[in-house]
Scaffold this motif. Structure first.
Motif, mmCIF file in Angstrom:
data_model
loop_
_atom_site.group_PDB
_atom_site.id
_atom_site.type_symbol
_atom_site.label_atom_id
_atom_site.label_comp_id
_atom_site.label_asym_id
_atom_site.label_seq_id
_atom_site.Cartn_x
_atom_site.Cartn_y
_atom_site.Cartn_z
ATOM 1 N N TYR A 1 0.820 -1.211 0.000
ATOM 2 C CA TYR A 1 0.000 0.000 0.000
ATOM 3 C C TYR A 1 0.853 1.259 0.000
ATOM 4 O O TYR A 1 0.422 2.300 -0.502
ATOM 5 C CB TYR A 1 -0.933 0.004 1.207
ATOM 6 C CG TYR A 1 -1.920 1.153 1.161
ATOM 7 C CD1 TYR A 1 -2.924 1.187 0.192
ATOM 8 C CD2 TYR A 1 -1.839 2.217 2.052
ATOM 9 C CE1 TYR A 1 -3.827 2.238 0.123
ATOM 10 C CE2 TYR A 1 -2.736 3.277 1.990
ATOM 11 C CZ TYR A 1 -3.722 3.278 1.025
ATOM 12 O OH TYR A 1 -4.610 4.328 0.948
ATOM 13 N N GLN A 2 2.069 1.180 0.540
ATOM 14 C CA GLN A 2 2.943 2.351 0.562
ATOM 15 C C GLN A 2 3.332 2.809 -0.845
ATOM 16 O O GLN A 2 3.807 3.925 -1.021
ATOM 17 C CB GLN A 2 4.216 2.043 1.359
ATOM 18 C CG GLN A 2 3.995 1.786 2.845
ATOM 19 C CD GLN A 2 3.511 3.004 3.602
ATOM 20 O OE1 GLN A 2 2.328 3.158 3.888
ATOM 21 N NE2 GLN A 2 4.426 3.883 3.932
ATOM 22 N N PHE A 3 3.110 1.976 -1.869
ATOM 23 C CA PHE A 3 3.531 2.294 -3.233
ATOM 24 C C PHE A 3 2.366 2.625 -4.172
ATOM 25 O O PHE A 3 2.597 3.000 -5.317
ATOM 26 C CB PHE A 3 4.327 1.127 -3.827
ATOM 27 C CG PHE A 3 5.615 0.844 -3.113
ATOM 28 C CD1 PHE A 3 6.782 1.511 -3.459
ATOM 29 C CD2 PHE A 3 5.655 -0.079 -2.088
ATOM 30 C CE1 PHE A 3 7.979 1.257 -2.799
ATOM 31 C CE2 PHE A 3 6.852 -0.347 -1.416
ATOM 32 C CZ PHE A 3 8.009 0.325 -1.775
ATOM 33 N N VAL A 4 1.121 2.467 -3.697
ATOM 34 C CA VAL A 4 -0.008 2.645 -4.612
ATOM 35 C C VAL A 4 -0.349 4.128 -4.750
ATOM 36 O O VAL A 4 -0.082 4.935 -3.848
ATOM 37 C CB VAL A 4 -1.241 1.855 -4.127
ATOM 38 C CG1 VAL A 4 -0.927 0.369 -4.001
ATOM 39 C CG2 VAL A 4 -1.751 2.395 -2.806
ATOM 40 N N PRO A 5 -0.955 4.539 -5.875
ATOM 41 C CA PRO A 5 -1.284 5.961 -6.091
ATOM 42 C C PRO A 5 -2.212 6.545 -5.037
ATOM 43 O O PRO A 5 -2.103 7.738 -4.705
ATOM 44 C CB PRO A 5 -1.935 5.963 -7.477
ATOM 45 C CG PRO A 5 -1.393 4.750 -8.161
ATOM 46 C CD PRO A 5 -1.226 3.725 -7.083
ATOM 47 N N TRP A 6 -3.149 5.751 -4.513
ATOM 48 C CA TRP A 6 -4.092 6.286 -3.534
ATOM 49 C C TRP A 6 -3.361 6.731 -2.267
ATOM 50 O O TRP A 6 -3.711 7.751 -1.669
ATOM 51 C CB TRP A 6 -5.152 5.241 -3.202
ATOM 52 C CG TRP A 6 -6.179 5.721 -2.219
ATOM 53 C CD1 TRP A 6 -6.334 5.321 -0.934
ATOM 54 C CD2 TRP A 6 -7.181 6.719 -2.437
ATOM 55 N NE1 TRP A 6 -7.377 5.988 -0.326
ATOM 56 C CE2 TRP A 6 -7.905 6.850 -1.239
ATOM 57 C CE3 TRP A 6 -7.529 7.508 -3.546
ATOM 58 C CZ2 TRP A 6 -8.966 7.750 -1.107
ATOM 59 C CZ3 TRP A 6 -8.584 8.401 -3.406
ATOM 60 C CH2 TRP A 6 -9.291 8.508 -2.204
#
Length: 275
Positions: free
Chosen positions: A153-158
């Motif tokens: 999740y640390q890498f996703v656009p959101w």
């Protein structure tokens, strides 16, 4: 994911909007509330220890404790936004009592968003606690999955979108000025809180394997959140943390000691290695 210059821009500086005396007083109030919350958390953690699941707590008691935890962990990082909104309120409200009441509504709305997420956290803890009690060997897979989700999740656009909002919310605060007066401050706080949840929920997930009452883990997560939001290189730091979580996802499959929050009480740690 490529980071642009806008993502690396420094977060909002409330010192530009408040006098030195106002800034010192506001920070001291926020810090005092956070410190008191930490004292309460430490006292409760000493009695409860670190165990899987909800540790026998019902929903009301858990949400109360969760609310205190969020005050302790999140108030330092949300302080710049709260102080900026307090400054905006000060231009419209004639008396100090009104300003305090409106600021309290903002903070209340912010905590309301985190309380809603607390219901999800309770469900996760209840489910994982029941599964580990019945199948102790599942703990390593639950722990690895939690670290994997948090790391990715640390890498996703959101995550990047929500982090940008939390780092530089001035544009949103200007937009909030157009909200209808009815419960405006409460809605502004809840809206900002929702972005904050969107930014930080992955970090909170790691409390499942590390232990929801693990004070050291809570402090580490609080520091990560603070640095992400207030340091100039916060977005880069966020991805470094994500990489560290991915490493922990692999290591936790072989090192049950990394998962204190998934070890059943009075159960040998080696039982988690059983298939």
């Amino acid at each position: 994911m490529r980071l642009d210059r806008k993502a690396l821009s420094p977060p909002l500086r409330p010192a530009n909007l408040l006098s030195a005396r106002q800034l010192a007083f506001a920070w001291s109030v926020m810090a005092s509330i956070a410190l008191l919350a930490w004292v309460l958390v430490l006292d409760q953690a000493r009695d409860m220890g670190v165990e899987p699941g909800t540790m026998g707590m019902g929903v009301p008691l858990f949400l109360l404790l969760w609310l205190v935890m969020m005050i302790a962990m999140m108030f330092p990082s949300v302080a710049p936004v709260a102080l900026t909104w307090a400054r905006a309120i000060g231009r419209q409200s004639p008396t100090g009592v009104v300003r305090v009441a409106r600021t309290a509504q903002f903070v209340g709305g912010y905590l309301l968003a985190w309380t809603a997420f607390g219901l999800i956290a309770y469900g996760l803890l209840a489910g994982t606690g029941a599964l580990v009690d019945e199948h102790p060997g599942a703990g390593r897979w639950i722990g690895a999955g939690a670290f994997l989700v948090a790391g990715l999740y640390q890498f996703v656009p959101w995550k990047d979108l929500c982090l940008r909002h939390c780092r530089s919310p001035m544009g949103q605060l200007v937009r909030y000025a157009g909200f209808r007066p009815r419960a405006r401050d409460l809605r502004v706080g809840a809206h900002h809180g929702a972005y904050c949840v969107g930014c930080c929920w992955g970090l909170m997930v790691v409390l499942v394997p590390l232990g929801v009452m693990n004070v050291l883990a809570m402090a580490a997560v609080a520091v990560v959140i603070f640095v992400e939001k207030l340091w100039r290189l916060g977005p880069v730091f966020s991805q470094v943390v994500g990489a560290a979580f991915l490493v922990l996802a692999v290591l936790s499959l072989f090192q049950p000691s990394l998962l204190p929050g998934l070890i059943p009480p009075q159960s040998p740690m080696t039982e988690m290695l059983r298939p």
